[in-house]
Design an enzyme around this catalytic site. Structure first.
Site, PDB file in Angstrom:
ATOM      1  N   LYS A  70       2.074 -49.536 -17.435  1.00 40.88           N
ATOM      2  CA  LYS A  70       1.891 -48.111 -17.689  1.00 40.88           C
ATOM      3  C   LYS A  70       0.917 -47.546 -16.661  1.00 40.88           C
ATOM      4  O   LYS A  70      -0.204 -48.025 -16.525  1.00 40.88           O
ATOM      5  CB  LYS A  70       1.342 -47.902 -19.098  1.00 40.88           C
ATOM      6  CG  LYS A  70       0.839 -46.484 -19.381  1.00 40.88           C
ATOM      7  CD  LYS A  70       0.057 -46.426 -20.697  1.00 40.88           C
ATOM      8  CE  LYS A  70      -0.647 -45.091 -20.873  1.00 40.88           C
ATOM      9  NZ  LYS A  70      -1.477 -45.041 -22.101  1.00 40.88           N
ATOM     10  N   ARG A 129       4.043 -44.983 -24.081  1.00 42.57           N
ATOM     11  CA  ARG A 129       5.232 -45.689 -24.547  1.00 42.57           C
ATOM     12  C   ARG A 129       6.515 -45.013 -24.051  1.00 42.57           C
ATOM     13  O   ARG A 129       7.545 -45.669 -23.878  1.00 42.57           O
ATOM     14  CB  ARG A 129       5.219 -45.775 -26.081  1.00 42.57           C
ATOM     15  CG  ARG A 129       5.254 -44.449 -26.802  1.00 42.57           C
ATOM     16  CD  ARG A 129       4.710 -44.535 -28.220  1.00 42.57           C
ATOM     17  NE  ARG A 129       3.254 -44.695 -28.211  1.00 42.57           N
ATOM     18  CZ  ARG A 129       2.520 -44.840 -29.311  1.00 42.57           C
ATOM     19  NH1 ARG A 129       3.093 -44.821 -30.509  1.00 42.57           N
ATOM     20  NH2 ARG A 129       1.216 -44.977 -29.219  1.00 42.57           N
ATOM     21  N   ASP A 138       0.274 -37.025 -26.842  1.00 42.16           N
ATOM     22  CA  ASP A 138      -0.757 -37.979 -26.425  1.00 42.16           C
ATOM     23  C   ASP A 138      -0.327 -39.420 -26.664  1.00 42.16           C
ATOM     24  O   ASP A 138      -1.066 -40.344 -26.362  1.00 42.16           O
ATOM     25  CB  ASP A 138      -2.075 -37.687 -27.162  1.00 42.16           C
ATOM     26  CG  ASP A 138      -3.263 -38.397 -26.537  1.00 42.16           C
ATOM     27  OD1 ASP A 138      -3.192 -38.720 -25.328  1.00 42.16           O
ATOM     28  OD2 ASP A 138      -4.265 -38.636 -27.242  1.00 42.16           O
ATOM     29  N   LYS A 142      -6.747 -33.983 -25.663  1.00 37.31           N
ATOM     30  CA  LYS A 142      -7.836 -34.803 -26.181  1.00 37.31           C
ATOM     31  C   LYS A 142      -9.126 -33.983 -26.267  1.00 37.31           C
ATOM     32  O   LYS A 142      -9.275 -32.981 -25.568  1.00 37.31           O
ATOM     33  CB  LYS A 142      -8.072 -35.996 -25.249  1.00 37.31           C
ATOM     34  CG  LYS A 142      -6.926 -36.981 -25.151  1.00 37.31           C
ATOM     35  CD  LYS A 142      -7.248 -38.065 -24.131  1.00 37.31           C
ATOM     36  CE  LYS A 142      -6.097 -39.055 -23.998  1.00 37.31           C
ATOM     37  NZ  LYS A 142      -5.968 -39.917 -25.178  1.00 37.31           N
ATOM     38  N   ASP A 200      -4.807 -38.851 -18.199  1.00 33.55           N
ATOM     39  CA  ASP A 200      -4.196 -38.490 -19.474  1.00 33.55           C
ATOM     40  C   ASP A 200      -5.054 -37.481 -20.219  1.00 33.55           C
ATOM     41  O   ASP A 200      -6.054 -37.831 -20.840  1.00 33.55           O
ATOM     42  CB  ASP A 200      -4.005 -39.744 -20.326  1.00 33.55           C
ATOM     43  CG  ASP A 200      -3.351 -39.422 -21.667  1.00 33.55           C
ATOM     44  OD1 ASP A 200      -2.677 -38.373 -21.751  1.00 33.55           O
ATOM     45  OD2 ASP A 200      -3.510 -40.221 -22.603  1.00 33.55           O
ATOM     46  N   ASP A 205      -6.380 -44.726 -17.493  1.00 32.52           N
ATOM     47  CA  ASP A 205      -5.224 -44.922 -18.362  1.00 32.52           C
ATOM     48  C   ASP A 205      -4.049 -45.521 -17.596  1.00 32.52           C
ATOM     49  O   ASP A 205      -2.972 -45.703 -18.161  1.00 32.52           O
ATOM     50  CB  ASP A 205      -4.820 -43.597 -19.019  1.00 32.52           C
ATOM     51  CG  ASP A 205      -4.060 -43.808 -20.324  1.00 32.52           C
ATOM     52  OD1 ASP A 205      -4.222 -44.879 -20.932  1.00 32.52           O
ATOM     53  OD2 ASP A 205      -3.319 -42.904 -20.727  1.00 32.52           O
ATOM     54  N   GLU A 230       2.004 -40.891 -24.957  1.00 32.88           N
ATOM     55  CA  GLU A 230       2.885 -40.751 -23.796  1.00 32.88           C
ATOM     56  C   GLU A 230       3.196 -42.059 -23.084  1.00 32.88           C
ATOM     57  O   GLU A 230       4.244 -42.202 -22.446  1.00 32.88           O
ATOM     58  CB  GLU A 230       2.265 -39.756 -22.801  1.00 32.88           C
ATOM     59  CG  GLU A 230       1.203 -40.308 -21.859  1.00 32.88           C
ATOM     60  CD  GLU A 230      -0.019 -40.900 -22.556  1.00 32.88           C
ATOM     61  OE1 GLU A 230      -0.585 -41.859 -22.013  1.00 32.88           O
ATOM     62  OE2 GLU A 230      -0.396 -40.409 -23.630  1.00 32.88           O
TER      63      GLU A 230
END
Length: 501
Positions: free
Chosen positions: A267, A353, A349, A279, A272, A290, A351
């Site tokens: 990933k 996956r 959030d 967030k 993010d 991230d 995201e």
């Protein structure tokens, strides 16, 4: 820092490091220098209540009768019980203690174990490895740091029997360290410097090591139907990318075999914000890392290619930036993934996956690997479960999960297996699509893994949630605060033990 290996002996200048054990025994070199300084070392150890525990230190400044700057006595634990991780801790501790004290040359007298009982040369190589890992600094943006506060060890000499064998072992470890350092660099870079395009450019540099690198742009991904991945990045001005890095190291009858034994999928959310489900502001700066999963995959590919691993492996990373915008993906949107499954996006959030869903599909269709391992800073829930001590492993194969556990124990990059019962799968069923991208408050790490599993066909697969491991807020013997490089050693050891040859 230049690292070298020499025959046992006592240097005339610089800093000398010698070994002590639990119970008060000194190594041969430690006893010799103690005699030379009329017992000053043993007296200092007694005053400091030195027990010889692993990593414990006592220092004697400018000992009389020598031209040495200081002698450092470091504990190695119980005699003949030192393992390789312990040796790395010794090396890292030595660098931590001496790195800020301005010595130019440090010599380590390592005769702590008998060669007949343990491979002393291998322990010596891992002491050097530990010191090297600890020496990492991400200081490229510092302009005002005083020179006397910077580590100044220029040369590290390991004096040990079979120095040639130690040198050969260290050369391979050094290649792994280069991969770790690359991962640490990537995780540490700010998001205005590291974004999908610039990340892809760094991956292209692996071509120099013989890695085949290919980069897909948004137009190419759109033709392939990667709407799950593209949906995450559609609110950003930075275009998304999918990068593949292939190392063909397996020789078959003198010719390179074409089949891919292992695929590593990462990933790579270079920043993010949470998207529309933005967030909270405090701590959001941490979301530059991230992309830790993609960073680990890239570093592992560099390590494997650098040491010429006898394996065929491919690294695949999905690179996106998750930003709020008038064009950003909304909660409630439904997207169709590359393999045709539909996803209701409940939370923008969640995201990572979505990125991995299409990356996993592409990996299987393009390379047909026998085994897939994906890494991701996927859920905050994994920190609630495991803190910052272990990563979570979710697998469709118990044997693969056990291999990862063993590799983690040997490298110190520990993992812990989680259940994958079918009951958790039901929590991500959607009323209007094939699935939704979150499964509620409870079991968040498991439902995220079950989401990913829906995009894995008949391939042996494991997902490693490294959200608690990619970044550290505390110092460890071989890992300074900041980007840890977690995953590179784990994956390299897994390959070395179970996939090479």
């Amino acid at each position: 820092m230049k690292i070298s290996f020499t025959k046992p002996g006592l240097p005339e200048t610089g800093v000398l490091v010698v070994i002590g054990f639990e119970g008060g025994d000194l190594s041969e070199s430690a006893a010799a220098i103690d005699k030379q300084v009329d017992g000053a070392l043993s007296r200092a150890a007694k005053i400091a209540k030195f027990k010889g525990k692993l990593g414990e230190v006592v220092s004697v400044l400018a000992p009389g009768g020598t031209k040495l700057e200081r002698v450092l006595l470091i504990g190695a634990g119980k005699p003949k019980a030192l393992d390789l991780l312990g040796a790395e801790k010794l090396g890292g501790t030595i660098y931590r203690v001496l790195g800020g004290q301005q010595p130019r040359t440090v010599s380590i007298a390592f005769d702590a174990v008998e060669e007949a009982d343990a491979r002393v040369w291998e322990h010596a190589a891992h002491i050097a490895y530990g010191a090297l890992l600890r020496s990492y600094r991400f200081d490229k943006y510092r302009t005002k740091e005083e020179d006397d506060k910077k580590p100044s060890i220029r040369a590290l000499k390991i004096m040990t029997p079979s120095g040639g064998r130690a040198r050969n072992a260290f050369e391979e470890l050094e290649k792994i360290a280069e991969g770790i350092f690359l991962t640490r660099d990537l995780v540490s870079e700010p998001a205005n410097v590291l974004y999908p395009d610039s990340f892809a450019d760094i991956c292209r540099e692996l071509v120099e090591l013989g890695v085949e690198v290919n980069v897909l742009g948004e137009a190419e991904m759109a033709k392939l139907g990667m709407n799950a991945l593209l949906g995450v990045g559609q609110g950003s001005r930075r275009e998304s990318r999918l990068v593949t890095m292939r190392w063909n190291g397996l020789q078959n009858g003198g010719r390179k075999a074409k089949s891919v034994q292992l695929a590593l999928v990462g990933k790579g959310v270079t920043f993010d914000t949470g998207g529309i489900c933005i967030k909270p502001g405090p701590g959001m700066e941490d979301m530059k890392w991230d992309m830790g999963g993609a960073g680990a995959v890239t570093g592992a590919m560099k390590a494997l290619a650098g040491r010429k691993a006898n394996v065929n492996v491919v690294g695949v990373i999905g690179l996106v930036e998750n930003m709020p915008d008038g064009n950003a993906q909304r909660p409630g949107d439904v997207v169709t993934s590359m393999d045709g499954q539909t996803i209701e996006v409940i939370n923008t959030d969640a995201e990572g996956r979505l990125v991995l869903a299409d990356a996993l599909t592409y990996t299987q269709q393009e390379f047909e690997p026998k085994t897939i391992i994906n890494l991701a800073t996927l859920t905050g829930a994994i920190l609630v479960s495991l803190g910052q001590e272990r990563a979570g492993v979710f697998a469709n194969d118990d044997d693969l999960a056990e291999k990862l556990r063993k590799a983690g124990d040997e490298t110190g990059e520990k993992v812990w297996p989680f259940p994958m019962d079918s009951a958790y799968d039901e929590l991500i069923n959607s009323q209007i699509a094939d699935m939704k991208n979150v499964g509620g408050r409870f079991g968040g790490s498991i439902t995220a893994a079950k989401f990913l599993q829906r995009f894995v066909k008949d391939t042996t697969w494991a997902h490693i949630d490294i959200a608690g491991m990619a970044w550290s807020t505390k110092d460890r013997p071989t890992v300074p605060r900041g980007g840890t490089g977690y995953g590179v050693r784990l994956l390299d050891k897994l390959v070395a033990k179970y996939f090479e040859g």
